[in-house]
Design a protein around this motif. Structure first.
Motif, short mmCIF file in Angstrom:
data_model
loop_
_atom_site.label_atom_id
_atom_site.label_comp_id
_atom_site.label_asym_id
_atom_site.label_seq_id
_atom_site.Cartn_x
_atom_site.Cartn_y
_atom_site.Cartn_z
N GLU A 202 -3.62 3.98 2.60
CA GLU A 202 -3.80 4.01 4.05
C GLU A 202 -3.62 5.47 4.48
N TRP A 203 -4.65 6.02 5.10
CA TRP A 203 -4.53 7.37 5.66
C TRP A 203 -4.06 7.24 7.10
N ASP B 233 -10.17 3.32 11.11
CA ASP B 233 -10.41 1.90 11.35
C ASP B 233 -9.69 1.41 12.60
N GLY B 234 -8.66 2.15 13.01
CA GLY B 234 -7.90 1.71 14.16
C GLY B 234 -7.02 2.80 14.73
N PHE C 114 -5.96 -0.01 4.54
CA PHE C 114 -5.66 0.17 3.12
C PHE C 114 -6.36 -0.86 2.25
N ASP C 115 -6.61 -2.06 2.77
CA ASP C 115 -7.22 -3.10 1.94
C ASP C 115 -8.71 -2.85 1.70
N LYS C 116 -9.27 -1.82 2.34
CA LYS C 116 -10.65 -1.43 2.08
C LYS C 116 -10.72 -0.36 0.99
N HIS D 11 0.83 -1.20 0.00
CA HIS D 11 0.00 0.00 0.00
C HIS D 11 0.86 1.25 0.00
N ILE D 12 0.19 2.38 -0.13
CA ILE D 12 0.83 3.66 0.09
C ILE D 12 0.15 4.29 1.30
N GLY D 13 0.94 4.88 2.18
CA GLY D 13 0.42 5.54 3.37
C GLY D 13 0.58 7.04 3.22
N ILE D 14 -0.50 7.77 3.48
CA ILE D 14 -0.47 9.23 3.33
C ILE D 14 -0.85 9.89 4.65
N PRO D 15 0.08 10.68 5.21
CA PRO D 15 -0.24 11.41 6.44
C PRO D 15 -1.27 12.51 6.17
#
Length: 106
Positions: free
Chosen positions: A40-41, A19-20, A32-34, A7-11
């Motif tokens: 992934e934020w 989600d958590g 991210f898998d959703k 995935h890619i995570g973006i701040p």
């Protein structure tokens, strides 16, 4: 070493439908898998102990089979930690940017 894109995570500083929450790092995250684009934020609390680079720059994440092997000879940004059962995560610095490695054990 095989690196499989995760995935890619973006701040962000915006509120999302989180989600958590990873208590030790004071990180709110989406799964991210959703997301259809595997995004992934992440939002960090003001008192998060995570490095500034991780809090301010997007990261790309890869699945790895062996965390120790993947980290060998790399510049470590965040030591290996476990955000959930069967998951180990670490961050390195690659060409001035954060990269996440994820090891999943069934």
């Amino acid at each position: 070493m095989d690196y499989k894109f995760s995935h890619i995570g973006i701040p962000t500083t915006e509120e999302k439908n989180w989600d958590g929450f990873y208590e030790a790092g004071k990180i709110h995250f989406t799964e991210f898998d959703k997301d259809e684009y595997l995004i992934e934020w992440v939002k960090f609390d003001v008192d998060s102990p995570m490095p500034e680079m991780m809090q301010t720059m997007p990261h790309v994440a890869y699945y790895v089979d062996n965390m120790e092997e993947a980290l060998e000879g790399k510049e470590l940004l965040v030591e290996t930690f476990s955000p959930g059962d069967g998951v180990r995560v670490a961050f390195i610095v690659h060409n001035g940017a954060p990269v996440e490695f994820m090891e999943i054990k069934e």
